[in-house]
Design a protein around this motif. Structure first.
Motif, PDB file in Angstrom:
ATOM      1  N   GLY A 117      22.376  35.898  21.660  1.00 37.00           N
ATOM      2  CA  GLY A 117      22.329  37.044  21.353  1.00 37.00           C
ATOM      3  C   GLY A 117      22.897  38.580  21.993  1.00 37.00           C
ATOM      4  N   LEU A 118      24.234  38.251  22.518  1.00 41.56           N
ATOM      5  CA  LEU A 118      24.222  39.476  23.113  1.00 41.56           C
ATOM      6  C   LEU A 118      24.871  40.053  22.253  1.00 41.56           C
ATOM      7  CD1 LEU A 118      25.512  38.127  26.523  1.00 41.56           C
ATOM      8  CD2 LEU A 118      23.151  39.164  25.406  1.00 41.56           C
ATOM      9  N   PRO A 119      25.231  41.660  22.547  1.00 40.64           N
ATOM     10  CA  PRO A 119      27.080  42.473  21.833  1.00 40.64           C
ATOM     11  C   PRO A 119      28.157  42.125  22.341  1.00 40.64           C
ATOM     12  CG  PRO A 119      25.111  43.702  23.597  1.00 40.64           C
ATOM     13  CD  PRO A 119      25.036  42.241  23.730  1.00 40.64           C
ATOM     14  N   ARG A 120      28.802  42.098  20.819  1.00 39.25           N
ATOM     15  CA  ARG A 120      30.052  41.584  21.608  1.00 39.25           C
ATOM     16  C   ARG A 120      30.190  42.290  22.984  1.00 39.25           C
ATOM     17  NH1 ARG A 120      33.636  45.622  18.252  1.00 39.25           N
ATOM     18  NH2 ARG A 120      33.129  43.599  16.267  1.00 39.25           N
ATOM     19  N   PRO A 121      31.237  41.223  23.829  1.00 37.26           N
ATOM     20  CA  PRO A 121      31.425  41.946  25.571  1.00 37.26           C
ATOM     21  C   PRO A 121      32.668  42.617  24.899  1.00 37.26           C
ATOM     22  CG  PRO A 121      32.223  39.468  24.539  1.00 37.26           C
ATOM     23  CD  PRO A 121      30.812  39.869  23.384  1.00 37.26           C
ATOM     24  N   VAL A 122      32.176  43.930  26.520  1.00 36.88           N
ATOM     25  CA  VAL A 122      34.016  44.612  26.559  1.00 36.88           C
ATOM     26  C   VAL A 122      34.810  44.670  26.658  1.00 36.88           C
ATOM     27  CG1 VAL A 122      34.569  46.381  27.767  1.00 36.88           C
ATOM     28  CG2 VAL A 122      31.709  46.491  27.404  1.00 36.88           C
ATOM     29  N   GLY A 123      35.950  44.001  26.199  1.00 38.25           N
ATOM     30  CA  GLY A 123      37.949  43.265  26.282  1.00 38.25           C
ATOM     31  C   GLY A 123      37.522  42.188  24.766  1.00 38.25           C
ATOM     32  N   PHE A 124      36.950  42.001  24.001  1.00 37.27           N
ATOM     33  CA  PHE A 124      36.675  41.087  23.685  1.00 37.27           C
ATOM     34  C   PHE A 124      37.519  42.318  22.048  1.00 37.27           C
ATOM     35  CE2 PHE A 124      34.930  38.562  19.192  1.00 37.27           C
ATOM     36  CZ  PHE A 124      36.094  38.181  19.543  1.00 37.27           C
ATOM     37  N   ASP A 125      39.320  41.434  21.672  1.00 40.72           N
ATOM     38  CA  ASP A 125      39.603  42.209  20.957  1.00 40.72           C
ATOM     39  C   ASP A 125      40.568  41.614  20.140  1.00 40.72           C
ATOM     40  OD1 ASP A 125      41.356  42.906  22.398  1.00 40.72           O
ATOM     41  OD2 ASP A 125      40.978  45.046  22.987  1.00 40.72           O
TER      42      ASP A 125
ATOM     43  N   GLN B 183      29.809  27.066  13.171  1.00 40.91           N
ATOM     44  CA  GLN B 183      31.068  27.957  13.532  1.00 40.91           C
ATOM     45  C   GLN B 183      31.388  29.022  12.398  1.00 40.91           C
ATOM     46  OE1 GLN B 183      34.996  26.305  13.602  1.00 40.91           O
ATOM     47  NE2 GLN B 183      35.729  27.219  15.501  1.00 40.91           N
ATOM     48  N   GLN B 184      32.004  30.110  12.565  1.00 37.78           N
ATOM     49  CA  GLN B 184      31.681  31.424  12.237  1.00 37.78           C
ATOM     50  C   GLN B 184      33.318  31.754  12.367  1.00 37.78           C
ATOM     51  OE1 GLN B 184      29.525  32.222  10.387  1.00 37.78           O
ATOM     52  NE2 GLN B 184      27.705  30.324  10.731  1.00 37.78           N
ATOM     53  N   PRO B 185      33.014  33.343  11.124  1.00 38.17           N
ATOM     54  CA  PRO B 185      34.691  33.454  11.422  1.00 38.17           C
ATOM     55  C   PRO B 185      34.516  34.707  12.857  1.00 38.17           C
ATOM     56  CG  PRO B 185      34.310  33.624   9.724  1.00 38.17           C
ATOM     57  CD  PRO B 185      32.924  33.237  10.113  1.00 38.17           C
ATOM     58  N   LEU B 186      35.398  35.061  13.414  1.00 38.91           N
ATOM     59  CA  LEU B 186      35.527  35.522  14.723  1.00 38.91           C
ATOM     60  C   LEU B 186      35.350  37.046  14.076  1.00 38.91           C
ATOM     61  CD1 LEU B 186      38.502  34.540  16.827  1.00 38.91           C
ATOM     62  CD2 LEU B 186      36.088  33.865  17.364  1.00 38.91           C
ATOM     63  N   ASP B 187      34.769  38.285  15.003  1.00 41.20           N
ATOM     64  CA  ASP B 187      34.829  39.256  14.706  1.00 41.20           C
ATOM     65  C   ASP B 187      35.456  40.250  15.652  1.00 41.20           C
ATOM     66  OD1 ASP B 187      33.703  41.969  13.112  1.00 41.20           O
ATOM     67  OD2 ASP B 187      31.799  41.828  14.321  1.00 41.20           O
ATOM     68  N   PRO B 188      36.391  40.193  16.440  1.00 38.14           N
ATOM     69  CA  PRO B 188      36.946  41.429  17.347  1.00 38.14           C
ATOM     70  C   PRO B 188      36.986  42.817  16.894  1.00 38.14           C
ATOM     71  CG  PRO B 188      38.571  40.257  16.931  1.00 38.14           C
ATOM     72  CD  PRO B 188      37.555  40.151  15.849  1.00 38.14           C
ATOM     73  N   ALA B 189      37.198  43.728  18.069  1.00 38.83           N
ATOM     74  CA  ALA B 189      36.927  44.675  18.201  1.00 38.83           C
ATOM     75  C   ALA B 189      38.630  45.408  18.309  1.00 38.83           C
ATOM     76  CB  ALA B 189      36.234  45.474  19.422  1.00 38.83           C
ATOM     77  N   PRO B 190      39.338  46.841  17.250  1.00 37.63           N
ATOM     78  CA  PRO B 190      40.345  46.337  17.066  1.00 37.63           C
ATOM     79  C   PRO B 190      41.033  46.988  18.160  1.00 37.63           C
ATOM     80  CG  PRO B 190      38.976  47.615  16.485  1.00 37.63           C
ATOM     81  CD  PRO B 190      38.017  46.919  16.810  1.00 37.63           C
ATOM     82  N   LEU B 191      41.899  46.981  18.312  1.00 33.13           N
ATOM     83  CA  LEU B 191      42.559  47.361  19.924  1.00 33.13           C
ATOM     84  C   LEU B 191      43.153  49.067  19.465  1.00 33.13           C
ATOM     85  CD1 LEU B 191      46.374  45.483  19.466  1.00 33.13           C
ATOM     86  CD2 LEU B 191      44.296  45.502  21.224  1.00 33.13           C
ATOM     87  N   GLN B 192      42.318  49.228  20.880  1.00 34.15           N
ATOM     88  CA  GLN B 192      42.285  50.891  20.932  1.00 34.15           C
ATOM     89  C   GLN B 192      44.085  51.580  21.244  1.00 34.15           C
ATOM     90  OE1 GLN B 192      39.319  52.311  20.577  1.00 34.15           O
ATOM     91  NE2 GLN B 192      38.373  50.223  20.470  1.00 34.15           N
TER      92      GLN B 192
END
Length: 207
Positions: free
Chosen positions: A127-135, A198-207
């Protein structure tokens, strides 16, 4: 019957009695033979020794205190997805066994410990938020159909890695000591794959 015949019959009866006594004596000697006696003694001794060894083995198994874990940001720890996963997790992850958590235990967390003294536990948090670095450019590793994103502790001087499940609709972190081998991650992957779709990925955009 003449006296000679009577004497012969008496001699035959005496011979039969002597033969019977000889057979009985031989049987008694066999019963008292050292090998027979040793075997008779060895059986109960072996049973006693076996019980003692079993008792020593049980009593010498290392006992672990409950694992104390601090809270982290886990907004979905009480979600139905996390409850489903926690119920499906195995009691063993490789050589690590399920451990109790010290109170107050954080929600959505499980831990496993090794039989080795002073070994760090394997810890799963759900139940964590999106991890830092997962883009969108982050490298992923697929194990048993589950996509993982690794955050190594090496740069921080920590001999452990945290692997994040990123394709099940909620983020799940598995922190593994550096010397634990691949089996805990493989076993956790099997549990996640079986418990959550399985669910679709939701990565962060590139900075």
């Amino acid at each position: 019957m003449n006296s000679a015949d009577h004497d012969n019959d008496h001699d035959n009866d005496s011979g039969d009695d002597a033969g019977t006594r000889s057979e009985n004596a031989a049987a008694a000697d066999e019963k008292r033979h050292p090998a027979v006696i040793a075997t008779a003694i060895a059986l109960p001794v072996a049973l006693v020794v076996g019980v003692l060894v079993a008792a020593i083995a049980v009593n010498s198994s290392p006992a672990h205190d409950p694992v104390a874990l601090g809270p982290v940001d886990a907004p979905d720890a009480a979600s139905a997805q996390c409850s489903t996963l926690l119920d499906a997790l195995p009691d063993e992850l490789g050589d690590y066994s399920r451990a109790d958590l010290a109170d107050p235990a954080p929600v959505g967390v499980r831990a496993w410990v090794s039989a080795e003294e002073n070994a760090e536990p394997v810890v799963l948090r759900c139940g964590l938020p999106r991890p830092v670095g997962f883009d969108v450019a982050a490298p992923l590793q697929v194990i048993d159909g589950v996509q993982w994103f690794e955050v190594s502790g090496e740069n921080d001087g920590i001999d452990a890695s945290t692997w994040f499940v990123v394709d099940r609709g909620t983020y799940i972190a598995l922190t593994i000591p550096g010397d634990s081998g691949p089996t805990p991650l493989q076993d956790a992957s099997s549990a996640v794959s079986a418990a959550l779709p399985q669910q679709p990925l939701d990565p962060a955009p590139l900075q």
